[in-house]
Scaffold this active site. Structure first.
Site, PDB file in Angstrom:
ATOM      1  N   ASN A  98       0.871  -1.349  -0.141  1.00  0.00           N
ATOM      2  CA  ASN A  98      -0.039   0.008   0.099  1.00  0.00           C
ATOM      3  C   ASN A  98       0.729   1.287   0.014  1.00  0.00           C
ATOM      4  O   ASN A  98       2.056   1.427   0.659  1.00  0.00           O
ATOM      5  CB  ASN A  98      -0.830  -0.077   1.416  1.00  0.00           C
ATOM      6  CG  ASN A  98      -1.863  -1.157   1.204  1.00  0.00           C
ATOM      7  OD1 ASN A  98      -2.124  -1.955   0.425  1.00  0.00           O
ATOM      8  ND2 ASN A  98      -2.161  -1.568   2.377  1.00  0.00           N
ATOM      9  N   HIS A 115       5.889  -0.657  -2.711  1.00  0.00           N
ATOM     10  CA  HIS A 115       5.578   0.144  -3.756  1.00  0.00           C
ATOM     11  C   HIS A 115       5.558   1.468  -3.622  1.00  0.00           C
ATOM     12  O   HIS A 115       5.005   2.365  -4.354  1.00  0.00           O
ATOM     13  CB  HIS A 115       4.278  -0.160  -4.212  1.00  0.00           C
ATOM     14  CG  HIS A 115       4.084  -1.700  -4.816  1.00  0.00           C
ATOM     15  ND1 HIS A 115       2.763  -2.485  -4.479  1.00  0.00           N
ATOM     16  CD2 HIS A 115       4.736  -2.491  -5.044  1.00  0.00           C
ATOM     17  CE1 HIS A 115       3.052  -3.470  -5.112  1.00  0.00           C
ATOM     18  NE2 HIS A 115       4.148  -3.802  -5.500  1.00  0.00           N
ATOM     19  N   GLY A 183      -5.120  -8.935   3.370  1.00  0.00           N
ATOM     20  CA  GLY A 183      -5.803  -8.322   2.474  1.00  0.00           C
ATOM     21  C   GLY A 183      -5.072  -7.828   0.966  1.00  0.00           C
ATOM     22  O   GLY A 183      -5.210  -6.721   0.620  1.00  0.00           O
TER      23      GLY A 183
END
Ligand code: BV8
Ligand code: ZN
Length: 235
Positions: A98, A115, A183
């Site tokens: 995230n 990321h 998730g």
């Protein structure tokens, strides 16, 4: 559930991998689930260097939309449960895909951002990286003092991951006694490869996800549910 709780209590080395699902309950749309679209675009079409080269204004409009939305979002019970787990675990690494910064705002300490970070901008000319918390800009795409175009300091599709972050993630997942995967649809590489890597290195792997993933079959425990509900029960 009881056995997984015990694994987490007894482990002195834990590595966690999170994806967009842990921010869903904060109101931040996931990439591939319902509501993940923006206007008529798919994230895969916007999160690329080609899209930015072709139409930097539209790509920036998407990031400004996300900045506005995330600035109003609060960390979820899932984010907070990971802070509690970190505080009581001798060696703990939180690896995240995230870019929303919600783990930072929840109080997580040892965060490995595979990321990048939506709140950091990088100049495409002079390379300078600065934290920039703005949710509106005088002009889009914004420019650096040097006149160069600014871009979000995130990893787009087709771009390499930051080498030091990847190294940290590999080491954490290889050394972990327990790997907690939360998730993520586990379809984006190389991040998803950390799951079999942890398994092969001998970790007990626990998955918490709303739906099954390509790795649900190889993990030791797979809990179907919301991160904000399952993680507080596990921790
Ligand atoms: C690289 C940052 C090489 C930007 C992101 C074919 C063609 C082209 C490329 C490839 C290809 N095949 C493979 C590739 C490589 C590509 C890739 O993997 N593509 C996939 C789509 C097939 N990977 C790359 O390009 C990577 N770079 O390979 O470089 C290279 C090497 C050397 C030199 C040069 C080049 C870069 C990948 C990183 C891309 N950037 N984001 C931004 O965010 O703005 S990826 C993007 O997807 C996000 O980071 C996101 O985190 C990530 C993964 O998605 P998830 O986090 O898993 O989110 P998703 O919506 O998918 O799933 C959410 C899950 O949560 C669901 O399962 C849902 O059920 C669940 N959920 C929902 N609500 C809840 C919940 N779970 C619990 N509780 C809830 N409440
Ligand atoms: Zn510059």
């Amino acid at each position: 559930m009881e056995e997984a709780r015990r694994w987490l209590e007894e482990a002195s080395r834990i590595a966690v991998l999170t994806g967009a699902g842990i921010s869903a309950e904060s109101g931040v749309p996931t990439f591939r689930g319902a509501g993940g679209l923006w206007r008529q675009y798919r994230p895969e079409d916007l999160a690329t260097p080609e899209a930015f080269a072709r139409d930097p204004k539209t790509v920036w409009e998407w990031y400004v939309w996300r900045r506005k939305l995330i600035s109003k979002a609060q960390p979820s019970a899932g984010h907070r449960a990971l802070v509690e787990l970190e505080e009581r675990t001798p060696q703990f690494t939180l690896v995240t895909q995230n870019v929303d910064g919600l783990h930072d705002r929840a109080g997580s300490r040892n965060i490995c951002k595979l990321h990048g970070d939506l709140w950091v901008v990088r100049c495409t000319a002079c390379g300078r990286e600065t934290w920039d918390g703005r949710t509106s800009f005088p002009e889009l795409p914004p420019r650096c003092e040097c006149g160069g175009l600014l871009r979000p300091a995130v990893v787009w599709f087709g771009e390499p991951l930051p080498p030091e972050a990847w190294q940290t993630a590999e080491e954490a997942m290889s050394a972990a006694e327990v790997a907690l995967i939360v998730g993520t649809s586990a379809v984006v590489y190389p991040a998803a490869g950390l799951i079999p890597l942890a398994k092969q290195a001998g970790a007990k792997v626990i998955e918490v996800n709303l739906e099954a993933t390509p790795y649900s079959g190889i993990v030791d425990k797979s809990f179907r549910g919301k991160a904000g509900e399952v993680l507080p029960q596990l921790v």
